[in-house]
Motif scaffolding. Structure first.
Motif, PDB file in Angstrom:
ATOM      1  N   GLN A 162       0.851  -1.180   0.000  1.00 62.21           N
ATOM      2  CA  GLN A 162       0.000   0.000   0.000  1.00 62.21           C
ATOM      3  C   GLN A 162       0.893   1.238   0.000  1.00 62.21           C
ATOM      4  OE1 GLN A 162      -2.269   0.413   3.573  1.00 62.21           O
ATOM      5  NE2 GLN A 162      -3.388   2.204   2.897  1.00 62.21           N
ATOM      6  N   GLY A 163       0.611   2.184  -0.876  1.00 62.77           N
ATOM      7  CA  GLY A 163       1.416   3.398  -0.967  1.00 62.77           C
ATOM      8  C   GLY A 163       0.718   4.596  -0.354  1.00 62.77           C
ATOM      9  N   LEU A 184       7.974  16.102   2.583  1.00 64.94           N
ATOM     10  CA  LEU A 184       7.276  15.131   1.751  1.00 64.94           C
ATOM     11  C   LEU A 184       7.494  13.740   2.324  1.00 64.94           C
ATOM     12  CD1 LEU A 184       5.643  14.577  -0.843  1.00 64.94           C
ATOM     13  CD2 LEU A 184       7.841  14.321  -2.038  1.00 64.94           C
ATOM     14  N   GLN A 185       6.430  13.107   2.754  1.00 63.75           N
ATOM     15  CA  GLN A 185       6.516  11.780   3.371  1.00 63.75           C
ATOM     16  C   GLN A 185       6.066  10.715   2.380  1.00 63.75           C
ATOM     17  OE1 GLN A 185       4.875  11.446   7.352  1.00 63.75           O
ATOM     18  NE2 GLN A 185       4.185   9.372   6.953  1.00 63.75           N
ATOM     19  N   ILE A 186       6.977   9.796   2.057  1.00 55.17           N
ATOM     20  CA  ILE A 186       6.683   8.684   1.149  1.00 55.17           C
ATOM     21  C   ILE A 186       6.733   7.398   1.959  1.00 55.17           C
ATOM     22  CG2 ILE A 186       7.370   7.492  -0.958  1.00 55.17           C
ATOM     23  CD1 ILE A 186       8.816  10.074  -1.784  1.00 55.17           C
ATOM     24  N   GLN A 187       5.598   6.756   2.092  1.00 61.84           N
ATOM     25  CA  GLN A 187       5.482   5.580   2.954  1.00 61.84           C
ATOM     26  C   GLN A 187       4.896   4.414   2.168  1.00 61.84           C
ATOM     27  OE1 GLN A 187       3.297   6.319   6.562  1.00 61.84           O
ATOM     28  NE2 GLN A 187       3.060   4.143   7.041  1.00 61.84           N
ATOM     29  N   THR A 205       7.910   1.170   5.421  1.00 61.90           N
ATOM     30  CA  THR A 205       9.152   1.875   5.119  1.00 61.90           C
ATOM     31  C   THR A 205       8.816   3.333   4.872  1.00 61.90           C
ATOM     32  OG1 THR A 205       8.915   1.234   2.796  1.00 61.90           O
ATOM     33  CG2 THR A 205      10.310  -0.156   4.191  1.00 61.90           C
ATOM     34  N   LEU A 206       9.663   4.224   5.364  1.00 55.41           N
ATOM     35  CA  LEU A 206       9.358   5.653   5.331  1.00 55.41           C
ATOM     36  C   LEU A 206      10.586   6.434   4.891  1.00 55.41           C
ATOM     37  CD1 LEU A 206       7.454   8.041   5.979  1.00 55.41           C
ATOM     38  CD2 LEU A 206       8.290   7.947   8.330  1.00 55.41           C
ATOM     39  N   VAL A 207      10.379   7.319   3.923  1.00 61.09           N
ATOM     40  CA  VAL A 207      11.410   8.259   3.481  1.00 61.09           C
ATOM     41  C   VAL A 207      10.770   9.641   3.474  1.00 61.09           C
ATOM     42  CG1 VAL A 207      12.941   8.949   1.614  1.00 61.09           C
ATOM     43  CG2 VAL A 207      12.571   6.516   2.068  1.00 61.09           C
TER      44      VAL A 207
END
Length: 306
Positions: A162-163, A184-187, A205-207
C-alpha cells in the motif's frame, strides 16, 4: 327416442374428462414449476393470480441501484497514543527514554478526513495535536498534512503493498519560524502473504525529505523501518510485536545520525479489537539502547475509523 342422444352426449363428456384426469404424468408434471412441494411450485403458486399492481408502485427487480452518495465516500479515522513512565518509576505525567532524563509526556492525537475516489484510492487531510501533561503548556496543534492513500498498489501471491504520500505543510508558528517550506513523506506498507494461521507480518518503510528556506544545519532527510507482527490469541485479542528503527540526516552531512531521531524501540503487548472499527493496544516499550523490564515504558494507543 329424443332423450337418448342427450344422455349419450352427457356420458361422452364425463368420459373425456376422466381420461384427461388420468393422462400421462409427464404431461401433467413435466415442468419443475408445477411439481408439488418444490420451491418453484411455491413461487408459481404465489404469483399465479397476482392482484392488480397499484398505480405508482415499482417492483424490487425494477428498482435501479442508486449511485454512491458523496457522504457515503467520506472516511474518518482517529489515532491517539500515550508513552508513559518506566516501570521502575511510575509517574503517569512523565516518561523516560534511554538517556535517563524524566520529561513530561502527553497524548498525541491524529485525525484523518478522507474521500474515497475509487476502490483503492483515498485522498484527504490529516490534523495532529498534543495534549501535554506539563502544567506550563497548553493544547498544541502540529503541522497539517495532505495525503493520498493507494491500496493494493502492488499485489502478488507473496506480498501486498500500500502506498501513502503525505505533504506536510508549515501550519504552526514553530515550523514557520524555523523556515520550513514543506516535508514530503513517502510511505509504503508491506504485507507478507504466508500460510501461517493466525499470524500477520507487515512492515512500513518511510522516506521523508525536508525543505527549508535556509537548510544549513537543519535536518533534510528522515528514513525509517517499522515492522509489525501479530498473532491471534482469541477472536478479539492479538499479541503484537512492533519495532521502530529510524535515522536522520542534516544538510550537507556525509552520513545519517542514528541518535538524532527518536530512540529505536520494540513494543510488545496485547491488542484488543473492541469491534470492527475500534482497537486498543497496551504494550511495554523496550528501547534498543537499554533492553530491560526495569527500563521499559508503558505505551498505549487507540484507533477508530468510520
Amino acid at each position: 327416442m329424443n332423450k337418448l342422444p342427450l344422455a349419450l352426449f352427457i356420458s361422452m363428456f364425463f368420459l373425456k374428462g376422466a381420461f384427461a384426469a388420468v393422462g400421462p404424468a409427464s404431461k401433467r408434471n413435466g415442468h419443475p414449476a408445477f411439481r408439488s412441494g418444490t420451491a418453484a411450485s411455491k413461487k408459481v403458486l404465489s404469483t399465479a393470480s397476482p392482484s392488480p399492481t397499484p398505480v405508482g408502485s415499482v417492483t424490487a427487480s425494477a428498482t435501479p441501484t442508486p449511485p454512491p452518495s458523496f457522504l457515503s465516500n467520506i472516511r474518518f479515522s482517529y489515532f491517539g497514543e500515550y508513552l508513559g513512565p518506566r516501570l521502575s518509576n511510575i509517574d503517569l505525567t512523565q516518561t523516560q527514554g534511554p538517556d535517563g532524563v524524566m520529561n513530561y509526556t502527553g497524548i498525541n492525537h491524529s485525525l484523518k478526513a478522507g474521500y474515497k475516489l475509487s476502490k483503492n484510492v483515498i485522498v484527504g487531510a490529516q490534523f495532529g495535536a498534543i495534549s501535554p501533561f506539563d502544567p506550563t503548556q497548553s493544547f498544541q496543534f502540529n503541522d497539517s498534512r495532505i495525503f493520498a492513500n493507494w491500496a493494493n498498489m502492488v499485489d502478488t501471491k507473496d506480498i501486498n503493498m500500500q502506498g501513502v504520500i503525505k505533504l506536510q505543510l508549515p501550519t504552526t508558528d514553530a515550523s514557520r519560524n524555523r523556515g520550513r517550506i514543506m516535508a514530503l513523506q513517502i510511505q509504503n506498507n508491506w504485507t507478507l502473504k504466508t500460510e501461517l494461521r493466525n499470524w500477520s507480518f507487515t512492515a512500513s518503510t518511510l522516506v521523508m525529505p525536508f525543505f527549508n528556506t535556509d537548510p544549513n544545519g537543519k535536518p533534510d532527510l528522515f528514513v525509517g523501518l517499522f515492522p509489525y507482527i501479530t498473532v491471534d490469541l482469541s477472536p478479539k485479542v492479538q499479541l503484537m510485536f512492533e519495532g521502530g528503527f529510524d535515522a536522520i540526516r542534516s544538510y550537507n552531512a556525509s552520513s545519517f545520525d542514528f541518535s538524532q531521531a527518536d530512540s529505536d524501540y520494540i513494543d510488545i503487548g496485547p491488542v484488543f479489537n473492541v469491534n470492527s472499527s475500534v482497537s486498543v493496544t497496551t504494550a511495554l516499550r523496550f528501547f534498543t539502547e537499554m533492553i530491560s523490564f526495569k527500563a521499559s515504558c508503558l505505551y498505549l494507543n487507540i484507533s477508530a475509523a468510520i
